[in-house]
Enzyme design. Structure first.
Site, PDB file in Angstrom:
ATOM      1  CD  GLU A 262      16.724  45.331  -6.138  1.00 10.54           C
ATOM      2  OE1 GLU A 262      16.428  44.180  -6.524  1.00 10.54           O
ATOM      3  OE2 GLU A 262      16.939  46.257  -6.928  1.00 10.54           O
TER       4      GLU A 262
ATOM      5  CB  CYS B 187      18.479  44.022 -13.560  1.00  9.25           C
ATOM      6  SG  CYS B 187      17.684  45.030 -14.822  1.00  9.25           S
TER       7      CYS B 187
ATOM      8  CG  HIS C 288      15.340  45.791  -9.980  1.00 11.21           C
ATOM      9  ND1 HIS C 288      16.513  46.381  -9.582  1.00 11.21           N
ATOM     10  CD2 HIS C 288      15.395  45.750 -11.344  1.00 11.21           C
ATOM     11  CE1 HIS C 288      17.239  46.693 -10.643  1.00 11.21           C
ATOM     12  NE2 HIS C 288      16.579  46.320 -11.725  1.00 11.21           N
TER      13      HIS C 288
ATOM     14  CB  SER D 173      16.874  50.343 -21.490  1.00  9.60           C
ATOM     15  OG  SER D 173      16.813  51.316 -20.493  1.00  9.60           O
ATOM     16  CG  LEU D 174      19.816  47.109 -22.474  1.00  4.24           C
ATOM     17  CD1 LEU D 174      21.283  46.789 -22.217  1.00  4.24           C
ATOM     18  CD2 LEU D 174      19.638  47.737 -23.843  1.00  4.24           C
TER      19      LEU D 174
ATOM     20  CD  GLN E  93      19.786  43.391 -19.132  1.00  3.14           C
ATOM     21  OE1 GLN E  93      20.812  44.059 -19.224  1.00  3.14           O
ATOM     22  NE2 GLN E  93      18.581  43.933 -19.071  1.00  3.14           N
TER      23      GLN E  93
ATOM     24  N   GLY F  68      22.749  47.268 -12.886  1.00  2.78           N
ATOM     25  CA  GLY F  68      23.700  48.329 -13.203  1.00  2.78           C
ATOM     26  C   GLY F  68      23.390  49.025 -14.516  1.00  2.78           C
ATOM     27  N   PRO F  69      24.008  50.186 -14.692  1.00  2.75           N
ATOM     28  CG  PRO F  69      25.432  52.035 -14.560  1.00  2.75           C
ATOM     29  CD  PRO F  69      24.912  50.869 -13.760  1.00  2.75           C
TER      30      PRO F  69
HETATM   31  N1  LIG Z   1      18.620  47.577 -13.639  1.00  6.27           N
HETATM   32  C1  LIG Z   1      19.507  47.059 -14.475  1.00  6.27           C
HETATM   33  O1  LIG Z   1      20.380  46.321 -14.114  1.00  6.27           O
HETATM   34  C2  LIG Z   1      19.447  47.535 -15.891  1.00  6.27           C
HETATM   35  C3  LIG Z   1      20.321  46.761 -16.835  1.00  6.27           C
HETATM   36  C4  LIG Z   1      20.523  47.453 -18.157  1.00  6.27           C
HETATM   37  N2  LIG Z   1      21.333  48.624 -17.987  1.00  6.27           N
HETATM   38  C5  LIG Z   1      19.182  47.811 -18.755  1.00  6.27           C
HETATM   39  O2  LIG Z   1      18.816  48.951 -18.741  1.00  6.27           O
HETATM   40  O3  LIG Z   1      18.485  46.965 -19.225  1.00  6.27           O
END
Ligand SMILES: NC(=O)CC[C@H](N)C(=O)O
Ligand SMILES: C=C(O[C@@H]1C=C(C(=O)O)C=C[C@H]1O)C(=O)O
Length: 800
Positions: A188, A91, A186, A140-141, A95, A60-61
């Site tokens: 998937e 992801c 990912h 990004s994280l 995190q 997710g974002p």
């Molecule tokens: N694809 C994701 O779940 C990205 C997770 C988080 N938003 C990141 O950019 O690191």
């Protein structure tokens, strides 16, 4: 027999979660139910968990440190001992697991969106029996371990990004005591290899092992557990048998010229005219003309938020209003269209012909944004000009139509109207005569057609160079230069916005953002010049920038002239769906006047930047399709990528194109699902938003609002929407409105009357054009500006 296991997927509004659901379903054979991070409060959530055997937390974002981005997720790790349930985080989900047990979340130095990495692992636990894992990353994280975190978590895999980039990045962890696992990459994505996807099977083996040891048994689903919204169809009832019968004549007319045909139908003088054209001989194939019938043909327009739809009947003064929906039901207009279509479905047409009559028109970008349930920026740009004047949906229903197969030369003249055979016979005679008077064959020899109806362009660069030269050659301007005023986006502002987008990408808010900007062209046309400007522009564009999804739509106060190369979504009457997203653009004309060859284009488009851009949209579109098509009882249902990143050549550009296909089984169609369900749930086109779609649309709305001074206020309007048909035979085909221009016919209406009255000799009209491109972390702002101009110029050149 062991009962079917149930897995709960918690979706953080991502554009890949349905792909994850599909993979989990495939691997585990469990029932997968998806909820959003904020569907339930903590109490309800804990109650529901008792009915599930495991949880998957999706991507997710945003960031796991922000409660708005993760919603219910942190509670999952804080359940009382007896309620603990196995977890697999992907992801953002990964995190959040790391964060919960003490890891720190920081930004990557070099973000990874749609890029692949080799994942180093020890072949155990999640990676048992996995060979080389080559996996796609969208992040990004990163999660970084410390002493506290390492007491609880064990690192299972890393990727080595090298000292120049991010060094070693953690790619998988497990909890040492509790049944929690997570991966940063990912599994998937369609470009993650099989060994990378195998972790899901390993997780399930480990999770079910834990369930068995603990003898944890899930309860039945709670009473009244609702079918996820996506599984309800727009029609809301089973398919209705067709009542109408179509009457048609067909014949071969290989010499028929489409422009002449439109002129025969009086396009030049008709207030309303509608045609979907295929002026390039690949992908697109048919030209479909909707024929207006005085006092009979209705055009339906609608504005987001309105409870009423407006109906205008051709040749009848005035506009009718019809109540369609309460404001709070986003399904309102779409459900209404589904019912209308159900009552008009027909039989008896030619199987070979894709369109037997039906709706032709567009849904603009804002209609798509509202279908996504994102609030539109307010006030709307044109509010002060009267709400009905700039419809967000604009569709005409045609009982009479003419279809030309530009490859075989076959023509169909058809009607759905009662006792309308005479019209068909007379029109057939007229067209035959017109074709007989034509001189040059305009259709492609059949041997160039591939089995699927797609025609490949000749690979010879010599011929393509010749065509580009012809296309870019300076011709007589269509309008005198002094009569044309072009207002283009501001370069500094655009570049600043590319950088704004990149800041959002670096924060993890999006993986790709399709930034766009608006251009207006003001024309002053002598009152004495009564040749219709729109048709003049269309004819020019048809020659200059031939496109497989070209078209002309003049109805409901709008004129749209399109030369789009991009199919958004098509479906046939047997439930086969196709999407053809374009991402990756190379301009053919080099600054030194020479032409880029196909080989050079391949080199440019085969770079990580371009491929990543394209892949993100492919994964997003798979998600959109899975959203409606998954969980079917028919075995032949499903989603596949049938072409990944093929290079296609157009008049002025090379493009990287992918093809994603899906099938809606008979069972679903019987239940009342149709192509419209897929269209509705897939808007706006992912190639025009970026991924994840919802967050990207919100971000772009903010960024673009700021950029578009004047009367657009950040609205994209018809640009970025979809233009196409939905036929009574059950088929549909919609293009993405790009490389197009449109105007609102009544804009300047009063001013023009006043001009005439005061003796001025010109009238005004304003054309609107949008252009843009996908911004990724790898984008160069100056390059993005150039790319936007390249796309803009494919149509703007008409005025220069
Ligand atoms: N694809 C994701 O779940 C990205 C997770 C988080 N938003 C990141 O950019 O690191
Ligand atoms: C945004 C436009 O085009 C979109 C963006 C593309 C890209 O980023 O390469 C390619 C095709 C379209 O999906 C446009 O033409 O204005």
């Amino acid at each position: 027999m062991t009962p079917v296991r149930r897995i709960l997927l918690v979706d953080a509004y991502d554009s890949f979660s349905n792909n994850l659901a599909a993979l989990i379903r495939l691997v585990t054979h469990a029932d997968v139910h998806t909820i959003k991070i904020n569907t339930y409060n903590e109490r309800e959530f804990r109650r529901i968990l008792k009915s599930f055997d495991a949880i998957v937390i999706g991507p997710g974002p945003g960031t796991p440190t922000d409660i708005d981005d993760v919603g219910i997720i942190p509670h999952i790790y804080n359940l009382p001992e007896e309620e603990v349930i196995p977890v697999f985080g992907v992801c953002l989900g990964f995190q959040s697991l790391c964060l919960e047990f003490g890891a720190t979340i920081s930004r990557l130095k070099v973000v990874k969106h749609g890029q692949s990495s080799i994942i180093k692992h020890h072949g155990n636990d999640l990676f048992q029996n996995c060979g080389e894992v080559d996996a796609i990353r969208y992040h990004s994280l990163r999660a970084e371990m410390n002493e506290e975190a390492l007491k609880e978590l064990q690192v299972l895999a890393v990727s080595d990004d090298g000292p120049e980039e991010n060094g070693e990045v953690i790619m998988a962890v497990k909890h040492k005591r509790l049944p929690y696992w997570g991966v940063q990459y990912h599994p998937e994505s369609c470009c993650t290899n099989l060994d990378g996807a195998k972790v899901v099977a390993n997780w399930w083996r480990l999770a079910t092992g834990w369930l068995n040891r603990k003898e944890r048994v899930s309860q039945p689903l709670p009473e009244g557990w609702v079918v996820p919204l996506e599984k309800q169809n727009l029609l809301g009832m089973p398919r209705v048998p067709a009542e109408r019968t179509i009457y048609y004549q067909s014949f071969h007319a290989p010499c028929l010229d489409i422009v002449e045909l439109c002129e025969l139908l009086e396009v030049r003088t008709q207030q309303q005219f509608v045609m979907l054209d295929s002026s390039a001989k690949h992908t697109g194939r048919y030209t479909i003309i909707g024929v207006f019938m005085p006092k009979w043909t209705d055009t339906y327009t609608w504005r987001v938020g309105d409870e009423n739809m407006f109906t205008e009947t051709f040749g009848k003064p005035g506009v009718d209003q019809e109540y369609i929906c309460p404001d709070d039901s986003p399904d309102g207009i779409w459900g209404d269209l589904a019912s209308r279509m159900a009552s008009m479905s027909a039989t008896g047409g030619d199987e070979e012909c894709p369109f037997w009559g039906g709706f032709i028109g567009y849904f603009n970008y804002e209609a798509g944004v509202s279908a996504l349930d994102v609030e539109l920026a307010s006030p709307r740009g044109d509010e002060r000009e009267g709400r009905t004047k700039t419809p967000d949906m604009n569709l005409t229903f045609f009982g009479r139509s003419i279809v030309v197969d530009n490859i075989s030369g076959k023509v169909w003249v058809q009607t759905l109207e009662f006792r309308d055979e005479t019209w068909v016979l007379e029109m057939t005679e007229k067209i035959k005569l017109l074709a007989a008077m034509s001189i040059t064959p305009t259709t492609t020899p059949p041997n160039e057609v591939a089995e699927n109806g797609v025609v490949t362009l000749p690979r010879s660069t010599a011929s393509s160079s010749a065509r580009v030269t012809a296309a870019t050659a300076v011709a007589e301007p269509l309008f005198p230069i002094s009569a044309v005023k072009v207002t283009q986006p501001d370069k500094e502002k655009y570049i600043a916005n590319v950088e704004n987008c990149q800041r959002e990408l670096a924060k993890g808010e999006s993986y790709e953002l399709c930034l766009t900007a608006q251009t207006t062209v003001d024309l002053e046309i002598p009152f004495t010049d009564d040749e219709d400007s729109a048709w003049k522009i269309y004819k020019h564009l048809r020659k200059r920038n031939p496109a497989p999804f070209a078209g002309f739509y003049r109805a409901g106060n709008t004129t749209l002239v399109s030369s789009s190369p991009e199919r958004f979504l098509s479906w046939d009457r047997h439930g086969h769906f196709q999407l053809r997203p374009i991402k990756g653009t190379v301009r053919k004309a080099k600054p030194d006047g020479t032409i880029v060859t196909r080989r050079e284009a391949e080199e440019i488009l085969n770079t990580p930047k371009e491929r990543a851009e394209n892949l993100m949209i492919v994964d997003l579109i798979r998600h959109d399709l899975h959203g409606v098509l998954d969980g079917q009882e028919d075995e032949d249902g499903g989603v596949k990528v049938s072409k990944l990143m093929g290079i296609e050549e157009y008049e002025t550009v090379f493009q990287l194109v992918s093809v994603i296909e899906g099938r809606m089984g008979e069972h679903m169609r019987e239940e009342g699902f149709s192509g419209m369900d897929v269209l509705y749930r897939s808007l706006p086109p992912g190639s025009m938003t970026g991924a994840p779609k919802k967050r990207s649309v919100e971000i772009l709305q903010d960024i673009e609002r700021d950029a578009n001074e004047g009367n657009n206020r950040g609205e994209r309007g018809v640009y970025s929407g979809v233009f196409g048909y939905w036929s009574v035979c059950g088929a549909g085909d919609w293009s993405v409105v790009i490389r197009s221009m449109y105007r609102f016919n009544e804009e300047f209406h009063h001013e023009n009357i006043a001009r005439r009255e005061t003796g001025m000799d010109t009238r005004r009209e304003r054309w609107r054009l949008g252009a843009g491109g996908a911004v990724t972390a790898l984008s160069d702002p100056e390059g993005e500006w150039e790319e936007m101009l390249t796309k803009l110029n494919s149509t703007l050149a008409v005025f220069q």
